[in-house]
Design an enzyme around this catalytic site. Structure first.
Site, PDB file in Angstrom:
ATOM      1  N   HIS A  86      -8.705  14.544   2.167  1.00 23.22           N
ATOM      2  CA  HIS A  86      -8.069  15.669   1.479  1.00 23.22           C
ATOM      3  C   HIS A  86      -8.516  16.960   2.170  1.00 23.22           C
ATOM      4  O   HIS A  86      -9.721  17.170   2.373  1.00 23.22           O
ATOM      5  CB  HIS A  86      -8.541  15.760   0.024  1.00 23.22           C
ATOM      6  CG  HIS A  86      -8.237  14.568  -0.824  1.00 23.22           C
ATOM      7  ND1 HIS A  86      -7.260  14.574  -1.802  1.00 23.22           N
ATOM      8  CD2 HIS A  86      -8.791  13.329  -0.870  1.00 23.22           C
ATOM      9  CE1 HIS A  86      -7.226  13.395  -2.410  1.00 23.22           C
ATOM     10  NE2 HIS A  86      -8.152  12.620  -1.873  1.00 23.22           N
ATOM     11  N   ASN A 116     -12.683  10.251  -0.912  1.00 28.67           N
ATOM     12  CA  ASN A 116     -13.227   9.481  -2.030  1.00 28.67           C
ATOM     13  C   ASN A 116     -13.297   8.017  -1.614  1.00 28.67           C
ATOM     14  O   ASN A 116     -12.333   7.478  -1.063  1.00 28.67           O
ATOM     15  CB  ASN A 116     -12.330   9.629  -3.261  1.00 28.67           C
ATOM     16  CG  ASN A 116     -12.271  11.063  -3.763  1.00 28.67           C
ATOM     17  OD1 ASN A 116     -13.281  11.753  -3.796  1.00 28.67           O
ATOM     18  ND2 ASN A 116     -11.089  11.523  -4.148  1.00 28.67           N
ATOM     19  N   HIS A 158      -3.337   0.893   8.570  1.00 30.42           N
ATOM     20  CA  HIS A 158      -4.288   0.652   7.478  1.00 30.42           C
ATOM     21  C   HIS A 158      -5.593   0.132   8.077  1.00 30.42           C
ATOM     22  O   HIS A 158      -5.927  -1.047   7.960  1.00 30.42           O
ATOM     23  CB  HIS A 158      -3.685  -0.347   6.483  1.00 30.42           C
ATOM     24  CG  HIS A 158      -4.404  -0.392   5.177  1.00 30.42           C
ATOM     25  ND1 HIS A 158      -3.851   0.028   3.986  1.00 30.42           N
ATOM     26  CD2 HIS A 158      -5.674  -0.769   4.872  1.00 30.42           C
ATOM     27  CE1 HIS A 158      -4.731  -0.118   3.012  1.00 30.42           C
ATOM     28  NE2 HIS A 158      -5.853  -0.610   3.523  1.00 30.42           N
ATOM     29  N   THR A 204      -7.984   6.625  -5.831  1.00 33.85           N
ATOM     30  CA  THR A 204      -6.872   5.949  -6.499  1.00 33.85           C
ATOM     31  C   THR A 204      -5.960   5.219  -5.513  1.00 33.85           C
ATOM     32  O   THR A 204      -5.201   4.341  -5.926  1.00 33.85           O
ATOM     33  CB  THR A 204      -6.024   6.959  -7.306  1.00 33.85           C
ATOM     34  OG1 THR A 204      -5.576   8.000  -6.428  1.00 33.85           O
ATOM     35  CG2 THR A 204      -6.840   7.564  -8.440  1.00 33.85           C
ATOM     36  N   CYS A 245       0.691   3.224   3.281  1.00 30.53           N
ATOM     37  CA  CYS A 245       1.383   2.510   4.363  1.00 30.53           C
ATOM     38  C   CYS A 245       2.887   2.731   4.243  1.00 30.53           C
ATOM     39  O   CYS A 245       3.578   2.932   5.253  1.00 30.53           O
ATOM     40  CB  CYS A 245       1.059   1.021   4.333  1.00 30.53           C
ATOM     41  SG  CYS A 245      -0.572   0.597   5.004  1.00 30.53           S
ATOM     42  N   ASP A 283      -0.174  16.842  -0.896  1.00 30.59           N
ATOM     43  CA  ASP A 283      -0.477  16.009  -2.064  1.00 30.59           C
ATOM     44  C   ASP A 283       0.561  16.281  -3.147  1.00 30.59           C
ATOM     45  O   ASP A 283       0.927  17.425  -3.420  1.00 30.59           O
ATOM     46  CB  ASP A 283      -1.896  16.330  -2.574  1.00 30.59           C
ATOM     47  CG  ASP A 283      -2.425  15.236  -3.500  1.00 30.59           C
ATOM     48  OD1 ASP A 283      -3.358  14.522  -3.093  1.00 30.59           O
ATOM     49  OD2 ASP A 283      -1.883  15.094  -4.620  1.00 30.59           O
ATOM     50  N   HIS A 325      -8.170   8.056   3.663  1.00 24.51           N
ATOM     51  CA  HIS A 325      -7.486   9.348   3.758  1.00 24.51           C
ATOM     52  C   HIS A 325      -8.466  10.477   3.492  1.00 24.51           C
ATOM     53  O   HIS A 325      -9.500  10.290   2.848  1.00 24.51           O
ATOM     54  CB  HIS A 325      -6.305   9.425   2.784  1.00 24.51           C
ATOM     55  CG  HIS A 325      -6.671   9.218   1.347  1.00 24.51           C
ATOM     56  ND1 HIS A 325      -6.837   7.971   0.784  1.00 24.51           N
ATOM     57  CD2 HIS A 325      -6.902  10.106   0.346  1.00 24.51           C
ATOM     58  CE1 HIS A 325      -7.149   8.095  -0.491  1.00 24.51           C
ATOM     59  NE2 HIS A 325      -7.201   9.388  -0.791  1.00 24.51           N
ATOM     60  N   CYS A 364       0.856  -1.205   0.000  1.00 23.09           N
ATOM     61  CA  CYS A 364       0.000   0.000   0.000  1.00 23.09           C
ATOM     62  C   CYS A 364       0.884   1.244   0.000  1.00 23.09           C
ATOM     63  O   CYS A 364       1.750   1.397   0.870  1.00 23.09           O
ATOM     64  CB  CYS A 364      -0.912  -0.026   1.227  1.00 23.09           C
ATOM     65  SG  CYS A 364      -1.789   1.514   1.491  1.00 23.09           S
ATOM     66  N   HIS A 423      -6.360   3.388   0.855  1.00 21.74           N
ATOM     67  CA  HIS A 423      -5.971   3.506   2.272  1.00 21.74           C
ATOM     68  C   HIS A 423      -6.727   4.745   2.731  1.00 21.74           C
ATOM     69  O   HIS A 423      -6.529   5.833   2.160  1.00 21.74           O
ATOM     70  CB  HIS A 423      -4.449   3.679   2.376  1.00 21.74           C
ATOM     71  CG  HIS A 423      -3.898   3.908   3.754  1.00 21.74           C
ATOM     72  ND1 HIS A 423      -2.869   3.145   4.287  1.00 21.74           N
ATOM     73  CD2 HIS A 423      -4.210   4.824   4.711  1.00 21.74           C
ATOM     74  CE1 HIS A 423      -2.580   3.578   5.506  1.00 21.74           C
ATOM     75  NE2 HIS A 423      -3.386   4.621   5.785  1.00 21.74           N
TER      76      HIS A 423
HETATM   77  P1  AMP Z   1      -7.620   9.625  -3.988  1.00 25.23           P
HETATM   78  O1  AMP Z   1      -7.656   9.819  -5.487  1.00 25.23           O
HETATM   79  O2  AMP Z   1      -8.770  10.225  -3.251  1.00 25.23           O
HETATM   80  O3  AMP Z   1      -7.375   8.167  -3.650  1.00 25.23           O
HETATM   81  O4  AMP Z   1      -6.363  10.444  -3.493  1.00 25.23           O
HETATM   82  C1  AMP Z   1      -5.058   9.992  -3.627  1.00 25.23           C
HETATM   83  C2  AMP Z   1      -4.170  11.201  -3.681  1.00 25.23           C
HETATM   84  O5  AMP Z   1      -2.851  10.793  -3.405  1.00 25.23           O
HETATM   85  C3  AMP Z   1      -4.139  11.922  -5.030  1.00 25.23           C
HETATM   86  O6  AMP Z   1      -4.615  13.261  -4.863  1.00 25.23           O
HETATM   87  C4  AMP Z   1      -2.667  11.864  -5.440  1.00 25.23           C
HETATM   88  O7  AMP Z   1      -2.235  13.050  -6.065  1.00 25.23           O
HETATM   89  C5  AMP Z   1      -1.989  11.644  -4.105  1.00 25.23           C
HETATM   90  N1  AMP Z   1      -0.700  10.988  -4.165  1.00 25.23           N
HETATM   91  C6  AMP Z   1      -0.356   9.893  -4.893  1.00 25.23           C
HETATM   92  N2  AMP Z   1       0.922   9.549  -4.641  1.00 25.23           N
HETATM   93  C7  AMP Z   1       1.395  10.453  -3.741  1.00 25.23           C
HETATM   94  C8  AMP Z   1       2.661  10.634  -3.099  1.00 25.23           C
HETATM   95  N3  AMP Z   1       3.690   9.819  -3.313  1.00 25.23           N
HETATM   96  N4  AMP Z   1       2.787  11.685  -2.235  1.00 25.23           N
HETATM   97  C9  AMP Z   1       1.755  12.518  -2.017  1.00 25.23           C
HETATM   98  N5  AMP Z   1       0.537  12.390  -2.577  1.00 25.23           N
HETATM   99  C10 AMP Z   1       0.368  11.366  -3.438  1.00 25.23           C
HETATM  100 ZN    ZN Z   2      -2.262   1.284   3.637  1.00 25.57          ZN
END
Ligand code: AMP
Ligand code: ZN
Length: 114
Positions: free
Chosen positions: A102, A87, A46, A95, A7, A30, A100, A4, A98
């Site tokens: 925003h 989301n 997680h 995407t 994680c 982000d 989270h 993950c 895990h």
């Molecule tokens: P979601 O689409 O709601 O799952 O949000 C996942 C978020 O993680 C997206 O806004 C990505 O831009 C962000 N993201 C992906 N990889 C990283 C990373 N390595 N560091 C910081 N943010 C990331």
């Molecule tokens: Zn995780």
């Protein structure tokens, strides 16, 4: 979970731009910001893939995330307001599976949420 992304970020295996950290929560910027302030708040454990898996057993982690969201909003000076989004599922644009949250701020937001 070993495979993950968040994680791995929580474990320090992948670097992040940290905003806040305590023993159970990490907040970081982000990598692809969609507003001048775009911060992700995650439980380090997680505890759930998404908001769809919140239960009485893991909801304390959600509550703690929201306490930290308030703290970060004050720390970042988001007095004009901010939006918190989570989301749940691919159809909602998730995407990273895990749980989270925003934090988005620093831009005039539409009245509508979509
Ligand atoms: P979601 O689409 O709601 O799952 O949000 C996942 C978020 O993680 C997206 O806004 C990505 O831009 C962000 N993201 C992906 N990889 C990283 C990373 N390595 N560091 C910081 N943010 C990331
Ligand atoms: Zn995780």
């Amino acid at each position: 979970m070993s495979d993950c992304l968040f994680c791995k970020i929580a474990a320090g295996e992948i670097p992040s731009s940290k905003v806040y950290e305590d023993e159970s929560v990490l907040a970081f910027r982000d990598i692809n910001p969609q507003a001048p302030t775009h911060i992700l708040v995650i439980p380090k454990q997680h505890v759930a893939d998404s908001a769809a898996q919140v239960t009485p057993e893991n909801s304390a982690a959600v509550a703690h995330c929201f306490e930290i969201i308030a703290k970060i909003a004050a720390q970042e000076g988001l007095d004009a307001g901010f939006r918190v989004i989570t989301n749940a599922g691919a159809a909602a644009g998730q995407t990273v599976p895990h749980l989270h949250f925003h934090i988005l701020a620093g831009v005039e937001m539409a009245d509508k949420m979509l």
